[in-house]
Design a protein around this motif. Structure first.
Motif, PDB file in Angstrom:
ATOM      1  N   ILE A 179       0.834  -1.253  -0.118  1.00 39.93           N
ATOM      2  CA  ILE A 179      -0.066   0.114   0.184  1.00 39.93           C
ATOM      3  C   ILE A 179       0.817   1.396  -0.049  1.00 39.93           C
ATOM      4  O   ILE A 179       1.945   1.306   0.771  1.00 39.93           O
ATOM      5  N   ILE A 180       0.634   2.156  -1.031  1.00 46.84           N
ATOM      6  CA  ILE A 180       1.183   3.372  -0.910  1.00 46.84           C
ATOM      7  C   ILE A 180       0.495   4.624  -0.369  1.00 46.84           C
ATOM      8  O   ILE A 180      -0.798   4.803  -0.948  1.00 46.84           O
ATOM      9  N   PHE A 187       5.085  16.391   7.426  1.00 45.72           N
ATOM     10  CA  PHE A 187       4.994  16.774   8.836  1.00 45.72           C
ATOM     11  C   PHE A 187       3.666  16.589   9.120  1.00 45.72           C
ATOM     12  O   PHE A 187       2.335  16.457   8.619  1.00 45.72           O
ATOM     13  N   ASP A 188       3.419  16.566  10.528  1.00 47.77           N
ATOM     14  CA  ASP A 188       2.184  16.327  11.475  1.00 47.77           C
ATOM     15  C   ASP A 188       2.141  17.669  12.112  1.00 47.77           C
ATOM     16  O   ASP A 188       3.036  18.139  12.463  1.00 47.77           O
ATOM     17  N   LEU A 189       0.735  18.031  12.366  1.00 48.42           N
ATOM     18  CA  LEU A 189       0.382  19.251  12.945  1.00 48.42           C
ATOM     19  C   LEU A 189       0.201  18.773  14.539  1.00 48.42           C
ATOM     20  O   LEU A 189      -0.624  17.864  14.779  1.00 48.42           O
ATOM     21  N   GLU A 208       8.651   8.306   8.619  1.00 50.10           N
ATOM     22  CA  GLU A 208       8.724   7.747   7.178  1.00 50.10           C
ATOM     23  C   GLU A 208       8.119   6.408   7.116  1.00 50.10           C
ATOM     24  O   GLU A 208       7.595   5.966   5.772  1.00 50.10           O
ATOM     25  N   ASN A 209       7.891   5.749   8.072  1.00 57.71           N
ATOM     26  CA  ASN A 209       7.162   4.382   7.993  1.00 57.71           C
ATOM     27  C   ASN A 209       5.816   4.401   7.569  1.00 57.71           C
ATOM     28  O   ASN A 209       5.033   3.457   7.801  1.00 57.71           O
ATOM     29  N   GLN A 210       5.333   5.550   7.478  1.00 59.14           N
ATOM     30  CA  GLN A 210       3.886   5.911   7.153  1.00 59.14           C
ATOM     31  C   GLN A 210       3.709   5.826   5.740  1.00 59.14           C
ATOM     32  O   GLN A 210       2.503   6.127   5.131  1.00 59.14           O
ATOM     33  N   SER A 404       3.816  -1.353   8.513  1.00 58.68           N
ATOM     34  CA  SER A 404       4.970  -0.790   8.063  1.00 58.68           C
ATOM     35  C   SER A 404       6.125  -1.623   7.552  1.00 58.68           C
ATOM     36  O   SER A 404       7.091  -1.244   6.692  1.00 58.68           O
ATOM     37  N   THR A 405       6.213  -2.579   8.298  1.00 61.08           N
ATOM     38  CA  THR A 405       7.192  -3.804   8.220  1.00 61.08           C
ATOM     39  C   THR A 405       6.978  -4.664   7.231  1.00 61.08           C
ATOM     40  O   THR A 405       5.852  -5.374   6.986  1.00 61.08           O
TER      41      THR A 405
END
Length: 412
Positions: A179-180, A187-189, A208-210, A404-405
């Motif tokens: 899944i991409i 960035f997150d708020l 990055e693993n998201q 993510s793995t």
């Protein structure tokens, strides 16, 4: 088998709903209730020629209106080889029993299943032997249109036993797909401080693993085949799975592991009946399948019903990888609903109230921050002036849909 019965339950519920809508006669609420319920032990037990910790599943039948089966806990489970060697099983999780030691079924030996429940009831199977092993010739994908006119990817299997001794086959699979994240933003708020009259917000790096994730499914239907009416013990082009082109599983890269079980004629008959039962199209059919008799009986009460089959099968497996663009590039693809969500300050709201709404939105973990005009790759990123733009979490964080793995078998 647990998955099969869950499928049956939901299939029945959907049929009832469909019938009510079609006939337009369900004015009052219709509550589905089970009559004459029998609490029956359900056994899913297949021992193979693989050296591993073998696994046996025990559960109980459930009422139509229940959420699912109850696990049968606290049982003593054994597999006995040639009436002399015992392999004991321990309960690794509710209703799931794994052999204490690794072992494999061997040809020329007889195997028997023995179960004693926590209530002291004993069950025993017929003695069964291992069929010969036949390897899968190949697994391959094809772009096809299914019987419902849906275009997508079919997964097919070929196999051949030149000795003609296998004849009865059952198939299972495990599928994994990449899944991409469609609307990735680096960035997150977050809320950095909270004052009496307002909140302060800031940006932190999004993990990055998201960006890239993986998800897996196992087959939940019964696929069997036999070659008894053919001149050769050969299967060609048996479809074991179909994925519509607009399904997320084939949006990027897809892998499937197909397992082929060579089983006995008796086991084939049991699974054939079970398959017919689970695929029944009408809840109100005049032809009811009745009870499915397996090869396991109660030693305490010969009239007690037991649902399940103790099977010893030889196994062959094969894995393939498929890139979407190699087969489905010209077809519509999966698309998440990723509309931009903007929180707008009500003219009558105080600023603190608006900021509280933004903070609660962030804390919900249902969304991810996404400015209305994110910079292009390589363009410098400045702190946005408007803080209230978001997208659904799955659009900016693939861990909403998978992990993510990458699995150890995954190959790019």
């Amino acid at each position: 088998m647990v998955e099969v019965f869950k499928w049956i339950k939901w299939g029945r519920i959907l049929v009832v709903i469909f019938v009510c809508i079609t006939l337009n006669s369900c004015i009052d609420p219709f509550e589905i209730e089970t009559e004459n319920f029998e609490n029956i032990l359900v056994i899913n037990a297949t021992i193979t020629n693989e050296v591993k910790n073998q696994e046996i599943l025990l559960s109980r039948t459930f009422r139509f209106e229940d959420d699912g089966p109850l696990s049968e806990e606290g049982a003593i489970v054994k597999v006995i080889e040639d009436a002399s060697v015992e392999y004991t099983f321990e309960e690794s999780s509710p209703g799931i029993y794994r052999s204490v030691q690794e072992f494999a079924a061997s040809s020329g030996k007889e195997y028997e299943l023995s179960i004693q429940t926590s209530e002291g009831r004993s069950y025993v199977s017929d003695k069964v032997t291992l069929p010969q092993e036949t390897s899968i010739e190949r697994i391959y994908p094809q772009k096809i249109t299914n019987n419902n006119g849906v275009e997508g990817l079919g997964i097919f299997v070929d196999t051949f036993d030149p000795t003609g001794n296998s004849q009865y086959y059952r198939y299972e699979f495990e599928e994994t797909y990449r899944i991409i994240t469609p609307l990735w933003y680096p960035f997150d708020l977050i809320v950095t401080s909270e004052g009496e009259n307002s909140f302060e917000f800031g940006l932190v790096n999004r993990p990055e693993n998201q960006k890239v994730c993986y998800a897996s499914n196992v087959s939940n239907n019964i696929k069997i085949a036999n070659t008894t009416i053919f001149e050769e013990d050969r299967i060609t082009g048996l479809e074991v799975n179909f994925i519509p082109a607009e399904d997320i599983r084939v949006d990027n890269r897809y892998s499937i592991l197909v397992r082929q079980y060579v089983q006995s004629r008796e086991a084939n008959g049991f699974y054939e009946i079970l398959s017919s039962f689970s695929e029944s199209e009408s809840l109100f059919s005049q032809i009811q399948p009745g009870f499915i008799t397996g090869n396991i009986i109660s030693e305490n009460n010969q009239d007690e019903k037991v649902l399940g089959y103790f099977d010893v099968s030889s196994v062959s497996e094969q894995r393939i990888f498929v890139n979407r663009d190699d087969f489905l590039i010209d077809l519509p693809r999966f698309a998440l609903e990723c509309d931009l969500i903007e929180l707008v300050k009500d003219p009558f709201d105080e600023l603190i109230t608006f900021h509280q709404r933004i903070g609660a939105f962030i804390d919900s973990n249902e969304v991810r921050y996404f400015p209305d005009a994110p910079p292009e790759p390589g363009e410098p990123i400045e702190f946005p002036g408007i803080l209230s733009y978001f997208v659904p979490r799955a659009c900016g964080d693939c861990t909403a849909l998978g992990v993510s793995t990458a699995p150890g078998f995954w190959v790019d």
